[in-house]
Design an enzyme around this catalytic site. Structure first.
Site, PDB file in Angstrom:
ATOM      1  N   TYR A  59      37.753  51.266  26.961  1.00  0.00           N
ATOM      2  CA  TYR A  59      37.412  50.593  28.226  1.00  0.00           C
ATOM      3  C   TYR A  59      35.917  50.717  28.491  1.00  0.00           C
ATOM      4  O   TYR A  59      35.378  51.817  28.555  1.00  0.00           O
ATOM      5  CB  TYR A  59      38.195  51.172  29.413  1.00  0.00           C
ATOM      6  CG  TYR A  59      39.694  50.941  29.352  1.00  0.00           C
ATOM      7  CD1 TYR A  59      40.252  49.997  28.501  1.00  0.00           C
ATOM      8  CD2 TYR A  59      40.558  51.676  30.150  1.00  0.00           C
ATOM      9  CE1 TYR A  59      41.627  49.795  28.438  1.00  0.00           C
ATOM     10  CE2 TYR A  59      41.941  51.478  30.096  1.00  0.00           C
ATOM     11  CZ  TYR A  59      42.455  50.540  29.229  1.00  0.00           C
ATOM     12  OH  TYR A  59      43.812  50.349  29.166  1.00  0.00           O
TER      13      TYR A  59
HETATM   14  N1  LIG Z   1      48.041  49.943  27.031  1.00  0.00           N
HETATM   15  C1  LIG Z   1      47.465  48.763  27.067  1.00  0.00           C
HETATM   16  O1  LIG Z   1      47.367  48.061  26.055  1.00  0.00           O
HETATM   17  C2  LIG Z   1      46.918  48.256  28.362  1.00  0.00           C
HETATM   18  C3  LIG Z   1      46.484  46.904  28.465  1.00  0.00           C
HETATM   19  C4  LIG Z   1      45.995  46.468  29.682  1.00  0.00           C
HETATM   20  C5  LIG Z   1      45.923  47.334  30.771  1.00  0.00           C
HETATM   21  N2  LIG Z   1      46.322  48.634  30.639  1.00  0.00           N
HETATM   22  C6  LIG Z   1      46.262  49.582  31.788  1.00  0.00           C
HETATM   23  O2  LIG Z   1      46.935  48.996  32.894  1.00  0.00           O
HETATM   24  C7  LIG Z   1      46.076  48.977  34.040  1.00  0.00           C
HETATM   25  C8  LIG Z   1      46.434  47.793  34.915  1.00  0.00           C
HETATM   26  O3  LIG Z   1      46.313  46.587  34.167  1.00  0.00           O
HETATM   27  P1  LIG Z   1      45.678  45.300  34.828  1.00  0.00           P
HETATM   28  O4  LIG Z   1      44.361  45.635  35.430  1.00  0.00           O
HETATM   29  O5  LIG Z   1      45.743  44.202  33.842  1.00  0.00           O
HETATM   30  O6  LIG Z   1      46.724  45.089  36.024  1.00  0.00           O
HETATM   31  P2  LIG Z   1      47.060  43.829  36.936  1.00  0.00           P
HETATM   32  O7  LIG Z   1      47.572  44.392  38.209  1.00  0.00           O
HETATM   33  O8  LIG Z   1      47.933  42.876  36.227  1.00  0.00           O
HETATM   34  O9  LIG Z   1      45.658  43.103  37.176  1.00  0.00           O
HETATM   35  C9  LIG Z   1      44.687  43.707  37.971  1.00  0.00           C
HETATM   36  C10 LIG Z   1      43.706  42.633  38.458  1.00  0.00           C
HETATM   37  O10 LIG Z   1      44.393  41.706  39.289  1.00  0.00           O
HETATM   38  C11 LIG Z   1      43.601  41.437  40.458  1.00  0.00           C
HETATM   39  N3  LIG Z   1      44.314  42.061  41.584  1.00  0.00           N
HETATM   40  C12 LIG Z   1      44.908  43.289  41.633  1.00  0.00           C
HETATM   41  N4  LIG Z   1      45.499  43.487  42.819  1.00  0.00           N
HETATM   42  C13 LIG Z   1      45.301  42.378  43.533  1.00  0.00           C
HETATM   43  C14 LIG Z   1      45.697  41.997  44.836  1.00  0.00           C
HETATM   44  N5  LIG Z   1      46.400  42.813  45.612  1.00  0.00           N
HETATM   45  N6  LIG Z   1      45.322  40.767  45.288  1.00  0.00           N
HETATM   46  C15 LIG Z   1      44.599  39.937  44.510  1.00  0.00           C
HETATM   47  N7  LIG Z   1      44.191  40.237  43.249  1.00  0.00           N
HETATM   48  C16 LIG Z   1      44.552  41.458  42.766  1.00  0.00           C
HETATM   49  C17 LIG Z   1      42.233  42.046  40.172  1.00  0.00           C
HETATM   50  O11 LIG Z   1      41.487  41.126  39.406  1.00  0.00           O
HETATM   51  P3  LIG Z   1      40.302  40.200  40.005  1.00  0.00           P
HETATM   52  O12 LIG Z   1      39.043  40.889  39.654  1.00  0.00           O
HETATM   53  O13 LIG Z   1      40.481  38.917  39.315  1.00  0.00           O
HETATM   54  O14 LIG Z   1      40.476  40.116  41.492  1.00  0.00           O
HETATM   55  C18 LIG Z   1      42.606  43.221  39.289  1.00  0.00           C
HETATM   56  O15 LIG Z   1      41.544  43.700  38.500  1.00  0.00           O
HETATM   57  C19 LIG Z   1      44.661  48.961  33.431  1.00  0.00           C
HETATM   58  O16 LIG Z   1      43.680  49.430  34.316  1.00  0.00           O
HETATM   59  C20 LIG Z   1      44.839  49.883  32.255  1.00  0.00           C
HETATM   60  O17 LIG Z   1      44.759  51.239  32.687  1.00  0.00           O
HETATM   61  C21 LIG Z   1      46.834  49.094  29.457  1.00  0.00           C
END
Ligand SMILES: NC(=O)c1ccc[n+]([C@@H]2O[C@H](COP(=O)([O-])OP(=O)(O)OC[C@H]3O[C@@H](n4cnc5c(N)ncnc54)[C@H](OP(=O)(O)O)[C@@H]3O)[C@@H](O)[C@H]2O)c1
Length: 358
Positions: A59
Site C-alpha cells: 500500500y
Molecule cells: N486483501 C486484498 O487483496 C485487499 C484488496 C483491497 C482492499 N483490501 C483491504 O480492504 C480495505 C477496504 O477496501 P476498500 O477501500 O476497497 O473498501 P470499500 O469500502 O469498498 O471502498 C472504500 C472507498 O469507498 C468510498 N467510500 C467509503 N465509504 C463511503 C461512504 N460512506 N460514502 C461514500 N463513499 C464511501 C471511498 O472512496 P472515494 O475516495 O471514492 O470517496 C473509500 O475510499 C482496504 O483498506 C484494505 O485494507 C484488501
C-alpha cells in the site's frame, strides 16, 4: 452493536472488532488521503473502540505502514491494537537485470526468502518488533503450500508474528494449509480475506464453506465495491465522483447492468430504513455466515462515521431476503450438489438437515 462487540477471529484467541480499519487509502495517490486525514481516520476508528487495523507492504509502497506505525506510537496503542500487514507483491526497488526493466523475483511471492525479506522490511517501516496477524496477500501460483505454512509457522514460533492468515487464494490451498497444520499440530491460518459485497458474492461458492469448516474467520474487503454501493455514482455519468471514476484500480468495472439493478434495490431498502446505502450494504454483509470482521475503507472521516453507523442497523428478514434475491449469483456445479432435490435423491425422499445447516 459497536466496535467493542469483540469476537475471536476464526478458531483462535485473537480478539477483534466487528469492523477492521483498512488503510489502503493512507498515502495512496491519486485516490487516497494525506497524513493529516489518515491520522483523523485512525483516531476516529480507535476512539470509537476499534482495535483491528489492516495494512500491507504494497500500500502506497510502504507509506501506509509508516503512517499506521506512527499513529499507533502517537497514541501509545501498541498493546491494544491488533496490527495486521501483508506480504507477496514484489517489493524490489533495485532490479537485478542490467537494463533495469525486470525486478528481483525473490522480492515477491510466498517463498521463504521473500517472506523473511518482506517481514523484516514491514517491521522496520512500522517500527514494531512483532506483527499480530501476518497475511499472504495473494497466492503466487508457484510456492508449495507446505513451504508457505512452514515459514509462517516458524515465524509464529520465533515470536515475530502472533498469527497468520491467507488472502486471495484458491479454496483448496487454504483448506490444505489448515488440514496439514492441524495434522502436524502446528499453528493453522486463522482467517481469509476476499472481495465480498452485494456485488461480489463469488466467495460463497467454495471459500465460505471452506472457511467455516476449517475454523477461519472471513474478512471481506471492498465491502462497498470501492464506493459503488455508497450510491454516489450516477448511471448516466460516473466521471468526477470518486475512486472508481477513470481507471478502476481493481481492473473490472463495477458499472455493470447487474450491479446497477442491485444498487436500485439497495436504495429502496435503505430509503425504507432511513439509512444510507453504505450502511445497509455493510449491515447485510456483516450478517453473512462466517464473516468475522469487515474491512472498511474511507477517504474522509465523514465516510468512516457513516460506515460505523452500520453497526447499529437492524435489517428485517424481508430486507435481507430482497437483497439476497437481487444479488444472487448464478448457481455453479458445487452449489448444485446440495440442493434439497438432490438431497432427497440421496436420502430416499427425506429432507435431511446436516450439522450446522438450516
Ligand atoms: N486483501 C486484498 O487483496 C485487499 C484488496 C483491497 C482492499 N483490501 C483491504 O480492504 C480495505 C477496504 O477496501 P476498500 O477501500 O476497497 O473498501 P470499500 O469500502 O469498498 O471502498 C472504500 C472507498 O469507498 C468510498 N467510500 C467509503 N465509504 C463511503 C461512504 N460512506 N460514502 C461514500 N463513499 C464511501 C471511498 O472512496 P472515494 O475516495 O471514492 O470517496 C473509500 O475510499 C482496504 O483498506 C484494505 O485494507 C484488501
Amino acid at each position: 452493536m459497536s466496535l467493542t462487540n469483540y469476537r475471536s477471529l476464526g478458531r483462535s484467541g485473537l480478539i477483534v472488532s466487528p469492523m477492521a480499519l483498512g488503510t489502503m487509502t493512507f498515502g495512496t495517490k491519486p485516490w487516497g488521503v494525506d497524513k493529516d486525514v489518515a491520522r483523523e481516520i485512525f483516531k476516529t476508528y480507535v476512539e470509537n473502540g476499534g482495535n483491528f487495523v489492516d495494512t500491507a507492504d504494497i500500500y502506497s509502497l510502504g507509506v501506509s505502514e509508516e503512517m499506521t506505525g506512527e499513529f499507533i506510537r502517537e497514541m501509545n496503542l501498541r498493546d491494544q491494537i491488533v496490527l495486521s500487514t501483508k506480504f507477496a507483491f514484489n517489493g524490489s526497488s533495485s532490479p537485478l537485470s542490467t537494463n533495469h526493466s525486470l525486478g528481483n523475483p525473490n522480492a515477491g511471492g510466498s517463498g521463504a526468502k521473500n517472506i523473511h525479506r518482506a517481514l523484516d522490511a514491514s517491521l522496520k517501516r512500522l517500527k514494531v518488533d512483532y506483527i499480530d496477524l501476518y497475511w499472504m496477500h495473494i497466492w503466487d501460483g508457484v510456492t508449495p503450500v507446505e513451504e508457505i505454512i512452514q515459514t509462517l509457522q516458524d515465524l509464529v514460533t520465533s515470536g515475530k508474528i502472533r498469527y497468520y492468515a491467507l488472502s486471495d487464494m484458491p479454496a483448496w490451498l487454504a483448506m490444505k494449509a489448515a488440514t496439514i497444520s492441524n495434522e502436524r499440530r502446528r499453528p493453522q491460518p486463522i482467517a481469509i480475506q476476499f472481495e465480498y459485497s452485494l456485488v461480489a458474492r463469488e466467495i460463497e461458492r467454495e471459500h465460505v464453506p471452506m472457511a467455516i469448516e476449517s475454523g477461519m474467520g472471513i474478512m471481506p474487503w471492498s465491502p462497498l465495491a470501492g464506493g459503488f454501493l455508497s450510491g454516489k455514482y450516477k448511471r448516466s455519468d460516473t466521471s468526477n465522483t470518486g475512486r472508481l471514476s477513470g481507471a478502476n484500480p481493481f481492473g473490472d468495472s463495477k458499472f455493470s447492468d447487474q450491479n446497477w439493478l442491485i444498487l436500485d434495490e439497495l436504495k429502496k431498502v435503505s430509503d425504507e430504513l432511513d439509512c444510507t446505502t453504505a450502511q445497509a450494504a455493510l449491515a447485510w454483509l456483516m450478517l453473512r455466515p462466517g464473516v468475522s470482521s469487515t474491512l472498511i475503507g474511507a477517504s474522509k472521516v465523514s465516510q468512516l462515521k457513516d460506515n460505523l453507523a452500520a453497526l447499529d442497523m437492524k435489517l428485517t428478514i424481508e430486507n435481507i431476503e430482497r437483497l439476497d434475491r437481487v444479488s444472487a449469483r448464478t448457481m455453479g456445479f458445487s452449489d448444485s450438489l446440495t440442493t434439497p432435490e438432490i438431497r432427497k435423491m440421496v436420502y430416499g425422499g427425506n429432507a435431511v438437515i446436516g450439522w450446522g445447516q438450516k
